[in-house]
Design a protein around this motif. Structure first.
Motif, short mmCIF file in Angstrom:
data_model
loop_
_atom_site.label_atom_id
_atom_site.label_comp_id
_atom_site.label_asym_id
_atom_site.label_seq_id
_atom_site.Cartn_x
_atom_site.Cartn_y
_atom_site.Cartn_z
N ASP A 199 0.32 -6.49 2.83
CA ASP A 199 1.39 -6.61 3.79
C ASP A 199 2.71 -7.03 3.17
OD1 ASP A 199 0.00 -5.85 6.04
OD2 ASP A 199 -0.86 -7.83 6.31
N HIS A 200 2.61 -7.70 2.05
CA HIS A 200 3.84 -8.24 1.47
C HIS A 200 4.87 -7.15 1.19
CE1 HIS A 200 6.62 -10.76 -0.58
NE2 HIS A 200 6.59 -9.96 -1.63
N ILE A 201 4.40 -6.02 0.78
CA ILE A 201 5.32 -4.94 0.41
C ILE A 201 6.29 -4.58 1.56
CG2 ILE A 201 3.96 -2.87 1.04
CD1 ILE A 201 4.65 -1.90 -1.88
N TYR B 18 7.32 -6.78 3.79
CA TYR B 18 8.10 -7.97 4.14
C TYR B 18 9.00 -8.46 3.01
CZ TYR B 18 5.28 -8.69 8.34
OH TYR B 18 4.69 -8.56 9.56
N CYS B 19 8.72 -8.06 1.79
CA CYS B 19 9.42 -8.61 0.63
C CYS B 19 10.93 -8.46 0.77
CB CYS B 19 8.93 -7.95 -0.65
SG CYS B 19 9.76 -8.60 -2.10
N GLN B 20 11.62 -9.58 0.75
CA GLN B 20 13.08 -9.55 0.95
C GLN B 20 13.79 -8.76 -0.15
OE1 GLN B 20 14.83 -10.60 3.67
NE2 GLN B 20 12.76 -10.88 4.49
N LYS C 220 2.77 -13.48 -9.16
CA LYS C 220 3.42 -13.28 -7.86
C LYS C 220 4.03 -11.88 -7.81
CE LYS C 220 2.74 -17.51 -6.45
NZ LYS C 220 1.71 -17.76 -5.44
N CYS C 221 4.48 -11.49 -6.63
CA CYS C 221 5.17 -10.21 -6.46
C CYS C 221 6.24 -10.08 -7.53
CB CYS C 221 5.79 -10.17 -5.06
SG CYS C 221 7.12 -8.97 -4.89
N ARG C 222 6.29 -8.94 -8.20
CA ARG C 222 7.22 -8.77 -9.32
C ARG C 222 8.65 -8.51 -8.86
NH1 ARG C 222 5.41 -11.96 -11.84
NH2 ARG C 222 6.91 -11.52 -13.48
N PHE C 223 8.86 -8.37 -7.57
CA PHE C 223 10.23 -8.20 -7.08
C PHE C 223 10.85 -9.54 -6.68
CE2 PHE C 223 8.58 -3.88 -6.45
CZ PHE C 223 9.59 -3.16 -7.06
N CYS C 224 10.14 -10.34 -5.87
CA CYS C 224 10.74 -11.60 -5.42
C CYS C 224 10.26 -12.78 -6.27
CB CYS C 224 10.43 -11.84 -3.95
SG CYS C 224 8.68 -12.05 -3.59
N LEU C 225 9.18 -12.60 -6.99
CA LEU C 225 8.62 -13.62 -7.88
C LEU C 225 8.18 -14.90 -7.16
CD1 LEU C 225 11.23 -13.32 -10.80
CD2 LEU C 225 9.01 -12.17 -10.65
ZN LIG Z 1 8.13 -9.89 -3.00
#
Ligand SMILES: [Zn+2]
Length: 256
Positions: free
Chosen positions: A38-40, A42-44, A26-31
Motif C-alpha cells: 500500500d505504501h506505493i 501513499y508515499c509522499q 525503508k522505502c527508497r523514495f521517502c526513506l
Molecule cells: Zn515512501
C-alpha cells in the motif's frame, strides 16, 4: 493479466524472506516508511509521479477512445455524437476530484486499478453512456491497459531501478536473494500488516479480494478475451498499443 501488485516484491516481502540481507530497509523514495503493497500509493515522494500518471492516463485515453470509436462500426451505430462527447467527458473527469490544488494521496481508484479492478461507480457511469455491457467492459479494459502502462513507465520501472541500485550498494546479489536460508540462520521478521478498505475488502496482505470483486475480475477477463479476439481477427493498427501494454503487463517479473 496478473494484477501488478501481486507481482511487486516489496521490501517488506524481501525482509520476510531474508531479514539478514534487508534488515531495517525503508522505502527508497521517502526513506522513512516501510515499503509494503500500500505504501506505493501513499508515499509522499511519489506524489508528483502519481499526478503525472493520472494526467497521462486521461490524455492517452482520449486518443485511445477516438481510435476505438472510429474503428468500430458497431459502436458508431450504437452511439450518437452526444454519447461520444459524454464518453470523452467521462474520461476527462475520471481523476477530477484528486487533481485539485489540495489533493491528498492516494489518487482515487488507484488501489483498485493496480489490482486490475475497475471502480464500480465509474463503470456504472460508463454503462449509462454506452448502454451496452460489452462496449462498457471493453472501454473499461482499455482504460486499465492505459493506466497500467503509465504506472509501469512512471513508477514501476524507476522503482525497480532505485531498489536494484540500493541492493548493489549493500552487496545484495540476485542469486543470494533467491537462496533460502537454513532454519537456524533464518531471522524471522514480523511485518505490520495493513488493510486498505474503501468499498472493497482485501485480506491482510492486500492481495486476495473477496467474492463480488472476483466476479468482477472474471467479467473483465471476458472482455479482455473479446479484445484479444478482435486483435486476432482484424489485427488493426490501433490495437498494437493495447497489445504492447498487455504484453508488458503480463511479462513483469521480480525487479532486476
Ligand atoms: Zn515512501
Amino acid at each position: 493479466m496478473i494484477p501488478m501488485l501481486t507481482l511487486l516484491p516489496t521490501l517488506e516481502i524481501m525482509k520476510e524472506r531474508r531479514y539478514d540481507l534487508y534488515r531495517d530497509a525503508k522505502c527508497r523514495f521517502c526513506l522513512t516508511e516501510n515499503e509494503d503493497e500500500d505504501h506505493i500509493i501513499y508515499c509522499q515522494q511519489l506524489k508528483d509521479k502519481w499526478i503525472t500518471i493520472a494526467n497521462n492516463t486521461v490524455h492517452q485515453y482520449d486518443q485511445v477512445l477516438t481510435n476505438f470509436i472510429t474503428q468500430e462500426k458497431q459502436i458508431q451505430i450504437q452511439l450518437n455524437q452526444k454519447d461520444i462527447q459524454q464518453l470523452h467527458l467521462w474520461n476527462r473527469n475520471f481523476f477530477k476530484h484528486t487533481i485539485g490544488i489540495n489533493y491528498e494521496l492516494p489518487i482515487s481508484f488507484v488501489h483498485l486499478l493496480l489490482r486490475n479492478f475497475f471502480p464500480k461507480g465509474k463503470y456504472k457511469e460508463l454503462k449509462n453512456i454506452v448502454k451496452s455491457k460489452k462496449i462498457a467492459l471493453t472501454i473499461a479494459t482499455l482504460y486499465l491497459e492505459v493506466f497500467t502502462n503509465e504506472f509501469h513507465n512512471i513508477i514501476w520501472q524507476p522503482c525497480c531501478k532505485i531498489i536494484a541500485e540500493w541492493e548493489q550498494t549493500k552487496g545484495i546479489k540476485k542469486q543470494e536473494k533467491k537462496r533460502r536460508l537454513s532454519s537456524h540462520k533464518y531471522i524471522k521478521y514480523n511485518r505490520t500488516l495493513t488493510t486498505q478498505i474503501e468499498e472493497d475488502t482485501y485480506d491482510l496482505k492486500g492481495r486476495k479480494i473477496l467474492k463480488h470483486n472476483e466476479q468482477w475480475s472474471i467479467a473483465l477477463e471476458k472482455s479482455r478475451q473479446y479484445i484479444n479476439k478482435q486483435i486476432r481477427e482484424r489485427n488493426k493498427v490501433a490495437w498494437k498499443r493495447v497489445v504492447k501494454a498487455y504484453t508488458e503487463a503480463i511479462c513483469y517479473n521480480d525487479p532486476i
